[in-house]
Design a protein around this motif. Structure first.
Motif, PDB file in Angstrom:
ATOM      1  N   LEU A 142     104.348  74.935  35.394  1.00 23.17           N
ATOM      2  CA  LEU A 142     103.105  75.438  34.815  1.00 23.17           C
ATOM      3  C   LEU A 142     102.113  74.301  34.564  1.00 23.17           C
ATOM      4  CD1 LEU A 142     104.807  77.966  32.438  1.00 23.17           C
ATOM      5  CD2 LEU A 142     103.096  78.589  34.154  1.00 23.17           C
ATOM      6  N   ALA A 143     102.619  73.149  34.113  1.00 27.94           N
ATOM      7  CA  ALA A 143     101.738  72.000  33.908  1.00 27.94           C
ATOM      8  C   ALA A 143     101.120  71.554  35.232  1.00 27.94           C
ATOM      9  CB  ALA A 143     102.516  70.852  33.252  1.00 27.94           C
ATOM     10  N   TYR A 144     101.916  71.577  36.291  1.00 26.34           N
ATOM     11  CA  TYR A 144     101.384  71.239  37.618  1.00 26.34           C
ATOM     12  C   TYR A 144     100.268  72.207  38.014  1.00 26.34           C
ATOM     13  CZ  TYR A 144     101.122  71.443  42.711  1.00 26.34           C
ATOM     14  OH  TYR A 144     100.663  71.506  44.003  1.00 26.34           O
ATOM     15  N   ALA A 145     100.491  73.506  37.811  1.00 23.29           N
ATOM     16  CA  ALA A 145      99.489  74.509  38.181  1.00 23.29           C
ATOM     17  C   ALA A 145      98.216  74.333  37.362  1.00 23.29           C
ATOM     18  CB  ALA A 145     100.062  75.909  37.990  1.00 23.29           C
ATOM     19  N   ALA A 146      98.371  74.016  36.069  1.00 20.22           N
ATOM     20  CA  ALA A 146      97.194  73.823  35.217  1.00 20.22           C
ATOM     21  C   ALA A 146      96.405  72.588  35.632  1.00 20.22           C
ATOM     22  CB  ALA A 146      97.628  73.706  33.756  1.00 20.22           C
ATOM     23  N   GLY A 147      97.108  71.511  35.994  1.00 20.43           N
ATOM     24  CA  GLY A 147      96.429  70.267  36.324  1.00 20.43           C
ATOM     25  C   GLY A 147      95.794  70.242  37.692  1.00 20.43           C
ATOM     26  N   TRP A 148      96.473  70.844  38.673  1.00 24.72           N
ATOM     27  CA  TRP A 148      95.997  70.773  40.050  1.00 24.72           C
ATOM     28  C   TRP A 148      95.278  72.033  40.509  1.00 24.72           C
ATOM     29  CZ3 TRP A 148      95.764  66.384  42.774  1.00 24.72           C
ATOM     30  CH2 TRP A 148      96.496  65.290  42.285  1.00 24.72           C
ATOM     31  N   GLY A 149      95.430  73.120  39.766  1.00 23.40           N
ATOM     32  CA  GLY A 149      94.721  74.343  40.144  1.00 23.40           C
ATOM     33  C   GLY A 149      93.223  74.173  40.259  1.00 23.40           C
TER      34      GLY A 149
ATOM     35  N   ARG B 112      87.914  76.794  47.011  1.00 27.90           N
ATOM     36  CA  ARG B 112      87.412  78.152  46.777  1.00 27.90           C
ATOM     37  C   ARG B 112      87.640  78.666  45.360  1.00 27.90           C
ATOM     38  NH1 ARG B 112      88.461  82.537  51.130  1.00 27.90           N
ATOM     39  NH2 ARG B 112      86.460  83.220  50.275  1.00 27.90           N
ATOM     40  N   VAL B 113      88.293  77.904  44.494  1.00 25.97           N
ATOM     41  CA  VAL B 113      88.438  78.406  43.125  1.00 25.97           C
ATOM     42  C   VAL B 113      87.081  78.469  42.427  1.00 25.97           C
ATOM     43  CG1 VAL B 113      90.843  77.704  42.868  1.00 25.97           C
ATOM     44  CG2 VAL B 113      89.019  76.109  42.206  1.00 25.97           C
ATOM     45  N   ALA B 114      86.156  77.583  42.804  1.00 30.59           N
ATOM     46  CA  ALA B 114      84.833  77.612  42.197  1.00 30.59           C
ATOM     47  C   ALA B 114      84.077  78.880  42.557  1.00 30.59           C
ATOM     48  CB  ALA B 114      84.028  76.381  42.616  1.00 30.59           C
ATOM     49  N   GLU B 115      84.538  79.580  43.605  1.00 25.39           N
ATOM     50  CA  GLU B 115      83.917  80.839  43.998  1.00 25.39           C
ATOM     51  C   GLU B 115      84.613  82.035  43.346  1.00 25.39           C
ATOM     52  OE1 GLU B 115      84.022  80.927  48.259  1.00 25.39           O
ATOM     53  OE2 GLU B 115      83.447  78.809  48.386  1.00 25.39           O
TER      54      GLU B 115
ATOM     55  N   PHE C 110      97.184  80.048  44.925  1.00 24.13           N
ATOM     56  CA  PHE C 110      98.632  79.973  44.711  1.00 24.13           C
ATOM     57  C   PHE C 110      99.022  78.516  44.505  1.00 24.13           C
ATOM     58  CE2 PHE C 110     102.820  79.023  46.467  1.00 24.13           C
ATOM     59  CZ  PHE C 110     103.611  79.857  45.688  1.00 24.13           C
ATOM     60  N   MET C 111      99.794  78.254  43.433  1.00 21.66           N
ATOM     61  CA  MET C 111     100.181  76.889  43.117  1.00 21.66           C
ATOM     62  C   MET C 111     101.679  76.660  43.296  1.00 21.66           C
ATOM     63  SD  MET C 111      97.328  75.554  42.541  1.00 21.66           S
ATOM     64  CE  MET C 111      98.011  73.952  42.149  1.00 21.66           C
ATOM     65  N   THR C 112     102.502  77.551  42.786  1.00 22.33           N
ATOM     66  CA  THR C 112     103.952  77.398  42.877  1.00 22.33           C
ATOM     67  C   THR C 112     104.576  78.724  42.461  1.00 22.33           C
ATOM     68  OG1 THR C 112     105.836  76.035  42.138  1.00 22.33           O
ATOM     69  CG2 THR C 112     104.146  76.513  40.508  1.00 22.33           C
ATOM     70  N   ALA C 113     105.880  78.769  42.356  1.00 23.78           N
ATOM     71  CA  ALA C 113     106.581  79.993  41.944  1.00 23.78           C
ATOM     72  C   ALA C 113     107.898  79.593  41.316  1.00 23.78           C
ATOM     73  CB  ALA C 113     106.811  80.916  43.137  1.00 23.78           C
TER      74      ALA C 113
ATOM     75  N   ILE D  11     102.901  81.674  40.542  1.00 21.36           N
ATOM     76  CA  ILE D  11     102.002  81.082  39.556  1.00 21.36           C
ATOM     77  C   ILE D  11     100.702  80.725  40.274  1.00 21.36           C
ATOM     78  CG2 ILE D  11     101.648  79.226  37.890  1.00 21.36           C
ATOM     79  CD1 ILE D  11     104.694  78.973  37.687  1.00 21.36           C
ATOM     80  N   CYS D  12      99.613  81.331  39.857  1.00 26.47           N
ATOM     81  CA  CYS D  12      98.322  81.137  40.512  1.00 26.47           C
ATOM     82  C   CYS D  12      97.273  80.711  39.485  1.00 26.47           C
ATOM     83  CB  CYS D  12      97.863  82.409  41.209  1.00 26.47           C
ATOM     84  SG  CYS D  12      98.943  82.935  42.567  1.00 26.47           S
ATOM     85  N   PHE D  13      96.370  79.863  39.949  1.00 25.53           N
ATOM     86  CA  PHE D  13      95.258  79.414  39.113  1.00 25.53           C
ATOM     87  C   PHE D  13      94.008  80.211  39.443  1.00 25.53           C
ATOM     88  CE2 PHE D  13      91.372  76.979  38.661  1.00 25.53           C
ATOM     89  CZ  PHE D  13      91.420  76.606  37.318  1.00 25.53           C
ATOM     90  N   LYS D  14      93.238  80.545  38.399  1.00 21.79           N
ATOM     91  CA  LYS D  14      91.960  81.207  38.601  1.00 21.79           C
ATOM     92  C   LYS D  14      91.059  80.884  37.410  1.00 21.79           C
ATOM     93  CE  LYS D  14      89.872  85.790  39.254  1.00 21.79           C
ATOM     94  NZ  LYS D  14      89.339  85.618  40.620  1.00 21.79           N
ATOM     95  N   PRO D  15      89.880  80.320  37.655  1.00 23.44           N
ATOM     96  CA  PRO D  15      88.973  80.066  36.532  1.00 23.44           C
ATOM     97  C   PRO D  15      88.407  81.375  36.010  1.00 23.44           C
ATOM     98  CG  PRO D  15      87.862  79.613  38.598  1.00 23.44           C
ATOM     99  CD  PRO D  15      89.295  79.927  38.945  1.00 23.44           C
ATOM    100  N   TYR D  16      87.921  81.336  34.782  1.00 17.31           N
ATOM    101  CA  TYR D  16      87.338  82.564  34.242  1.00 17.31           C
ATOM    102  C   TYR D  16      85.831  82.593  34.537  1.00 17.31           C
ATOM    103  CZ  TYR D  16      85.899  79.615  30.266  1.00 17.31           C
ATOM    104  OH  TYR D  16      85.354  78.632  29.493  1.00 17.31           O
ATOM    105  N   PRO D  17      85.263  83.790  34.666  1.00 17.21           N
ATOM    106  CA  PRO D  17      83.834  83.901  34.970  1.00 17.21           C
ATOM    107  C   PRO D  17      82.984  83.559  33.742  1.00 17.21           C
ATOM    108  CG  PRO D  17      84.812  86.076  34.681  1.00 17.21           C
ATOM    109  CD  PRO D  17      85.946  85.082  34.637  1.00 17.21           C
ATOM    110  N   PRO D  18      81.686  83.224  33.953  1.00 17.68           N
ATOM    111  CA  PRO D  18      80.968  83.192  35.237  1.00 17.68           C
ATOM    112  C   PRO D  18      81.338  81.959  36.045  1.00 17.68           C
ATOM    113  CG  PRO D  18      79.508  82.563  33.452  1.00 17.68           C
ATOM    114  CD  PRO D  18      80.786  82.998  32.801  1.00 17.68           C
ATOM    115  N   TYR D  19      81.625  82.162  37.321  1.00 19.02           N
ATOM    116  CA  TYR D  19      82.151  81.091  38.154  1.00 19.02           C
ATOM    117  C   TYR D  19      81.125  79.992  38.415  1.00 19.02           C
ATOM    118  CZ  TYR D  19      85.637  84.690  38.730  1.00 19.02           C
ATOM    119  OH  TYR D  19      86.570  85.656  38.471  1.00 19.02           O
ATOM    120  N   ALA D  20      79.848  80.317  38.256  1.00 18.92           N
ATOM    121  CA  ALA D  20      78.819  79.302  38.465  1.00 18.92           C
ATOM    122  C   ALA D  20      78.944  78.163  37.457  1.00 18.92           C
ATOM    123  CB  ALA D  20      77.432  79.933  38.373  1.00 18.92           C
ATOM    124  N   HIS D  21      79.618  78.419  36.319  1.00 17.45           N
ATOM    125  CA  HIS D  21      79.786  77.382  35.302  1.00 17.45           C
ATOM    126  C   HIS D  21      80.999  76.488  35.571  1.00 17.45           C
ATOM    127  CE1 HIS D  21      77.460  80.007  32.169  1.00 17.45           C
ATOM    128  NE2 HIS D  21      76.716  79.609  33.183  1.00 17.45           N
ATOM    129  N   PHE D  22      81.860  76.892  36.508  1.00 16.36           N
ATOM    130  CA  PHE D  22      83.082  76.135  36.755  1.00 16.36           C
ATOM    131  C   PHE D  22      82.792  74.912  37.615  1.00 16.36           C
ATOM    132  CE2 PHE D  22      86.720  75.221  39.541  1.00 16.36           C
ATOM    133  CZ  PHE D  22      87.667  74.903  38.584  1.00 16.36           C
TER     134      PHE D  22
END
Length: 235
Positions: free
Chosen positions: A166-173, A178-181, A186-189, A207-218
């Motif tokens: 989970l730490a890996y997914a949080a740090g490298w996600g 395309r996450v900024a979009e 997918f990071m690991t399982a 385990i997948c990373f996804k920023p929260y909206p609005p994505y323009a702020h990411f």
């Protein structure tokens, strides 16, 4: 990592239980139980705090960690019905069927602040990985789903290993394309012990990373805090 928690001491008959929850919800993190593949989807804060909660669970042999996830912001992609998460050690002998009664008693919690030791977590995770190379290795996460809650039961080392994932997914996600979009990455399982009569089909949770909206702020790491203005169009 410093974790701000709430602690509860509910009783069932003569037994007292120690249960902790995050003091503040993981608003942008969700979980669906495996059928056969589950999904743990979260932003940096959610995945990072989950890493800390798994690490805390690894070294708290007599504590149940409850992470309410159903009431967060609904994700706009993914699959399955959202569930809460409960972590506990194997030896506690906790049954999923006990949970509804215990959950009803989670009132009047007291504040608790704890610190996790990332170096110790990494050492125990490495110990787990070294043992998994042996053919007779059986140190796996057991699981159950009951009352819209996903239960994970494990030993110190396998819980520590999941914390590092989970730490890996949080740090490298946040660095993934395309996450900024607004796309999840997918990071690991982590895989789960095969239930009886499953025919040998493995179960896992992605385990997948996804920023929260609005994505323009990411902003991905290394990007400027503000984007340069677009050049004026030619007359």
């Amino acid at each position: 990592m410093r974790l701000r928690l709430r602690q509860f001491r509910p009783r069932t008959g003569p037994h007292e239980h120690r249960i902790v929850q995050p003091r503040h919800p993981l608003r942008h993190t969700s979980l669906s139980a495996p059928d056969p593949i589950g999904l743990l989807l979260g932003d940096h804060d959610g995945l990072n705090r989950l890493a800390g909660l798994f690490s805390f669970a690894a070294y708290s042999r007599h504590t149940v960690v409850h992470v309410p996830l159903r009431d967060g912001v609904p994700p706009d992609e993914g699959w399955g019905e959202r569930v809460d998460l409960v972590l506990a050690h194997h030896h506690l002998g906790m049954r999923a069927s006990q949970w509804p009664e215990l959950r009803r008693k989670l009132t009047h919690g007291t504040p608790l602040t704890v610190r996790t030791d990332e170096a110790r977590t990494a050492r125990d995770a490495e110990s787990w990985r070294a043992r998994q190379s042996h053919a007779d290795a059986r140190d796996e996460l057991r699981h159950a789903t009951h009352a819209r809650t996903f239960f994970l039961f494990g030993t110190r080392d396998v819980l520590a290993q999941t914390a590092t994932e989970l730490a890996y997914a949080a740090g490298w996600g946040p660095r993934q394309k395309r996450v900024a979009e607004g796309h999840m990455a997918f990071m690991t399982a982590f895989t789960l012990a095969e239930p009886p009569n499953s025919g040998g089909h493995p179960l896992e949770v992605d385990i997948c990373f996804k920023p929260y909206p609005p994505y323009a702020h990411f902003r991905r790491p290394g990007e400027p805090a503000t984007r340069p203005p677009r050049p004026a169009s030619a007359p």
